[in-house]
Write an enzyme that holds these catalytic residues in place. Structure first.
Site, PDB file in Angstrom:
ATOM      1  N   SER A  28       0.838  -1.210   0.000  1.00  0.00           N
ATOM      2  CA  SER A  28       0.000   0.000   0.000  1.00  0.00           C
ATOM      3  C   SER A  28       0.867   1.252   0.000  1.00  0.00           C
ATOM      4  O   SER A  28       0.607   2.206  -0.747  1.00  0.00           O
ATOM      5  CB  SER A  28      -0.880   0.036   1.253  1.00  0.00           C
ATOM      6  OG  SER A  28      -1.778  -1.034   1.239  1.00  0.00           O
ATOM      7  N   ARG A  32       1.497   4.243  -2.981  1.00  0.00           N
ATOM      8  CA  ARG A  32       1.228   5.641  -2.624  1.00  0.00           C
ATOM      9  C   ARG A  32       2.479   6.502  -2.741  1.00  0.00           C
ATOM     10  O   ARG A  32       2.405   7.666  -3.128  1.00  0.00           O
ATOM     11  CB  ARG A  32       0.630   5.710  -1.215  1.00  0.00           C
ATOM     12  CG  ARG A  32      -0.831   5.238  -1.191  1.00  0.00           C
ATOM     13  CD  ARG A  32      -1.267   4.910   0.219  1.00  0.00           C
ATOM     14  NE  ARG A  32      -2.681   4.576   0.321  1.00  0.00           N
ATOM     15  CZ  ARG A  32      -3.240   3.410   0.001  1.00  0.00           C
ATOM     16  NH1 ARG A  32      -2.491   2.439  -0.489  1.00  0.00           N
ATOM     17  NH2 ARG A  32      -4.536   3.213   0.149  1.00  0.00           N
ATOM     18  N   GLY A 100      -5.619  -3.941  -7.911  1.00  0.00           N
ATOM     19  CA  GLY A 100      -6.793  -3.152  -7.540  1.00  0.00           C
ATOM     20  C   GLY A 100      -6.396  -1.798  -6.977  1.00  0.00           C
ATOM     21  O   GLY A 100      -7.008  -0.773  -7.281  1.00  0.00           O
ATOM     22  N   GLN A 174      -9.222   1.925  -0.704  1.00  0.00           N
ATOM     23  CA  GLN A 174      -9.090   2.242  -2.129  1.00  0.00           C
ATOM     24  C   GLN A 174     -10.145   3.262  -2.551  1.00  0.00           C
ATOM     25  O   GLN A 174      -9.849   4.216  -3.278  1.00  0.00           O
ATOM     26  CB  GLN A 174      -9.194   0.955  -2.957  1.00  0.00           C
ATOM     27  CG  GLN A 174      -8.013   0.024  -2.684  1.00  0.00           C
ATOM     28  CD  GLN A 174      -8.096  -1.297  -3.412  1.00  0.00           C
ATOM     29  OE1 GLN A 174      -9.109  -1.605  -4.045  1.00  0.00           O
ATOM     30  NE2 GLN A 174      -7.050  -2.093  -3.328  1.00  0.00           N
ATOM     31  N   ASP A 325      -6.906  -8.254   4.289  1.00  0.00           N
ATOM     32  CA  ASP A 325      -6.142  -9.149   3.416  1.00  0.00           C
ATOM     33  C   ASP A 325      -5.665 -10.404   4.140  1.00  0.00           C
ATOM     34  O   ASP A 325      -5.065 -11.288   3.524  1.00  0.00           O
ATOM     35  CB  ASP A 325      -4.931  -8.407   2.840  1.00  0.00           C
ATOM     36  CG  ASP A 325      -5.361  -7.326   1.853  1.00  0.00           C
ATOM     37  OD1 ASP A 325      -6.462  -7.444   1.282  1.00  0.00           O
ATOM     38  OD2 ASP A 325      -4.603  -6.358   1.664  1.00  0.00           O
TER      39      ASP A 325
HETATM   40  C1  S3P Z   1      -5.513  -1.556  -0.119  1.00  0.00           C
HETATM   41  C2  S3P Z   1      -6.765  -1.599   0.419  1.00  0.00           C
HETATM   42  C3  S3P Z   1      -7.526  -2.835   0.638  1.00  0.00           C
HETATM   43  C4  S3P Z   1      -6.657  -4.078   0.483  1.00  0.00           C
HETATM   44  C5  S3P Z   1      -5.705  -3.980  -0.665  1.00  0.00           C
HETATM   45  C6  S3P Z   1      -4.791  -2.778  -0.512  1.00  0.00           C
HETATM   46  C7  S3P Z   1      -4.862  -0.236  -0.306  1.00  0.00           C
HETATM   47  O1  S3P Z   1      -8.577  -2.894  -0.301  1.00  0.00           O
HETATM   48  O2  S3P Z   1      -7.467  -5.221   0.330  1.00  0.00           O
HETATM   49  O3  S3P Z   1      -4.891  -5.146  -0.754  1.00  0.00           O
HETATM   50  O4  S3P Z   1      -3.633  -0.187  -0.497  1.00  0.00           O
HETATM   51  O5  S3P Z   1      -5.570   0.769  -0.259  1.00  0.00           O
HETATM   52  P1  S3P Z   1      -9.982  -2.153  -0.004  1.00  0.00           P
HETATM   53  O6  S3P Z   1      -9.629  -0.773   0.312  1.00  0.00           O
HETATM   54  O7  S3P Z   1     -10.775  -2.230  -1.255  1.00  0.00           O
HETATM   55  O8  S3P Z   1     -10.596  -2.940   1.120  1.00  0.00           O
END
Ligand code: S3P
Length: 449
Positions: A28, A32, A100, A174, A325
């Site tokens: 994450s 960022r 994602g 996210q 996760d």
């Molecule tokens: C993440 C947020 C999570 C997580 C993903 C990483 C992020 O998803 O499952 O692996 O870096 O913002 P969600 O925000 O959709 O729950």
């Protein structure tokens, strides 16, 4: 050891796990740091970046958006930011692969500038819901077309987005981050309310880069974030801490493999990421946080984990966001525990890289574990002390990295080996997983088919 398309991995019972494992940088924070560095004025230096497929896809997309990103000689990275209005429309669709986080955060970036981009991804990402992102971004002024709320998505952004007051149905970092990224150029204050606090790396890092971001934690569990628009970000030095979601596999492996004693240094213990640690300690796990310190705005610690008899517990829905996760690997710990572990409020698992509730339950059942599940819960009936989990099966990770690593961790304690196919995506978050675990004494080998 790099995985090729046809690789399958096999894990089996073996020695106690001992020694030190250095897990890679936080995924994450890595995404960022590249994104905020790109939106800043001046250059940012990043050390400890996770150089995995997901993060490199975000890096390539930012380069296509006109940012200069250079890997410096010692393996660190430099991002020469273009400011909040300095990106260009890419010549080709931005392919975010399996990521994602990459696709959703970059949608927020594009929506807040006078540029147009099309987003694509792999087969898994192309089935994941995007309306939760594109709906609020449209309300803020971007023109968006999607294929029934899924990829491919085309966004024509605006450099004067409307400030937006958004109440999110789901606790999703996210969703929150995409809206905040679009709101950076907004006129006025963008505000988001989420039902439970999700990871707040975006909020912390935006503040560190110079934006005005306030967070309020409400007694009922909800979290309100306010961002002052027309922000200006300035380049910074970022040291990426090691990823608690990757450490999770080594932690559970050490807890369930007899006579183990493992050190896992430099792990982020941001309280919005420690749901798994809290849960495993409640289950009876010996996890010591040593040498807690603050580095670059994140609290980190070295974790010392010793094998422990685990007991089943109730895991409340209020904890889901802080360990979203980690449920696949928690299910493995629950299978090794004695008694029932009941995990509540986990509906979001159904829209991750796979339907993680179903895929984990099916795999555990094939190994002989008693599992029940509903749309938003999982119950694992662990082994009564002395009972054994049989294993001896081939399972597909269905190209989901966390499922692959969870099944392989389970194979370290089953009576017969577990073979896992479809696990090349382990490289999206934990390159060299098998090699690093093997150095601790785990028996995980690559089988080319
Ligand atoms: C993440 C947020 C999570 C997580 C993903 C990483 C992020 O998803 O499952 O692996 O870096 O913002 P969600 O925000 O959709 O729950």
């Amino acid at each position: 050891m790099s995985l090729s398309k046809n690789d399958v991995l096999r894990s089996q019972k073996g020695a106690a796990l001992r020694g030190t494992i250095y897990v890679p940088g936080d995924k994450s924070i890595s995404h960022r740091s590249l994104i905020f560095g790109s939106l800043a004025i001046g250059s940012s230096q990043i050390s400890g970046l996770l150089e995995s497929a997901d993060v490199l896809a975000t890096k390539d997309a930012l380069i296509a958006l006109g940012v200069e990103i250079i890997k410096t000689q010692n393996g660190d990275w430099q991002v020469n930011g273009v400011g909040l209005n300095g990106m260009v429309s890419p010549l080709k669709p931005l392919d975010l692969g399996n990521s994602g986080t990459g696709v959703r955060l970059l949608m927020g970036v594009v929506a807040g500038q006078d540029i147009t981009a099309t987003f694509t991804g792999d087969a898994s990402l192309s089935t994941r819901p995007m309306a939760r992102i594109t709906d609020p971004l449209s309300t803020m002024g971007a023109s968006i077309s999607t294929r029934d709320g899924q990829l491919p998505v085309t966004i024509k952004g605006t450099s004067t987005p409307l400030a937006h007051q958004h109440r999110s149905e789901v606790a999703s970092a996210q969703v929150k981050s995409a809206i905040l990224l679009s709101g950076l150029n907004g006129r006025g204050t963008t505000q988001i309310t989420e039902p439970y606090a999700s990871r707040d790396h975006t909020e912390s890092m935006l503040r560190y880069f110079g934006a005005n971001v306030q967070q309020t934690f409400v007694d009922n569990g909800s979290h309100i974030i306010s961002l002052q628009g027309e922000a200006v970000l300035h380049g910074r030095q970022i040291n990426v801490p090691r990823d608690p979601s990757s450490a999770a596999f080594a932690i559970v492996a050490a807890l369930i493999t007899p006579d183990s004693d493992v050190m896992i240094p430099g792990i982020s213990i941001n309280p919005l990421r420690t749901g798994l640690l809290d849960t495993l300690v409640e289950m009876g796990g010996s996890i010591e946080r040593v040498n807690e310190r603050n580095e670059g705005g994140e609290v980190i610690a070295d974790l010392r984990v010793k094998s422990s008899q685990l007991y089943g517990i109730e895991v409340p829905a209020s904890r889901a966001a802080s360990m979203i996760d980690e449920y696949p690997i928690l299910s493995v710990a629950a299978a090794a525990a004695s008694g029932k572990t009941d995990m509540h409020g986990v509906a979001e698992l159904r829209v991750k890289e796979t339907d993680r509730i179903k895929v984990m339950a099916d795999g555990l059942r094939q190994c002989g574990v008693d599992v029940a599940y509903s749309d938003d819960s999982i119950q694992v009936n662990g082994q009564v002390t002395g009972n054994k989990i049989m294993g001896g099966v081939t399972l597909s990770a269905q190209h989901d990295h966390r499922i692959g690593m969870s099944f392989l961790t389970l194979g370290l304690i089953t009576e017969h080996p577990i073979t896992v196919s479809g696990c090349t995506t382990i490289e999206t978050s934990f390159p060299n997983f098998a090699a690093n675990m093997t150095q601790l004494g785990a028996s995980i080998i690559v089988d080319a088919i």
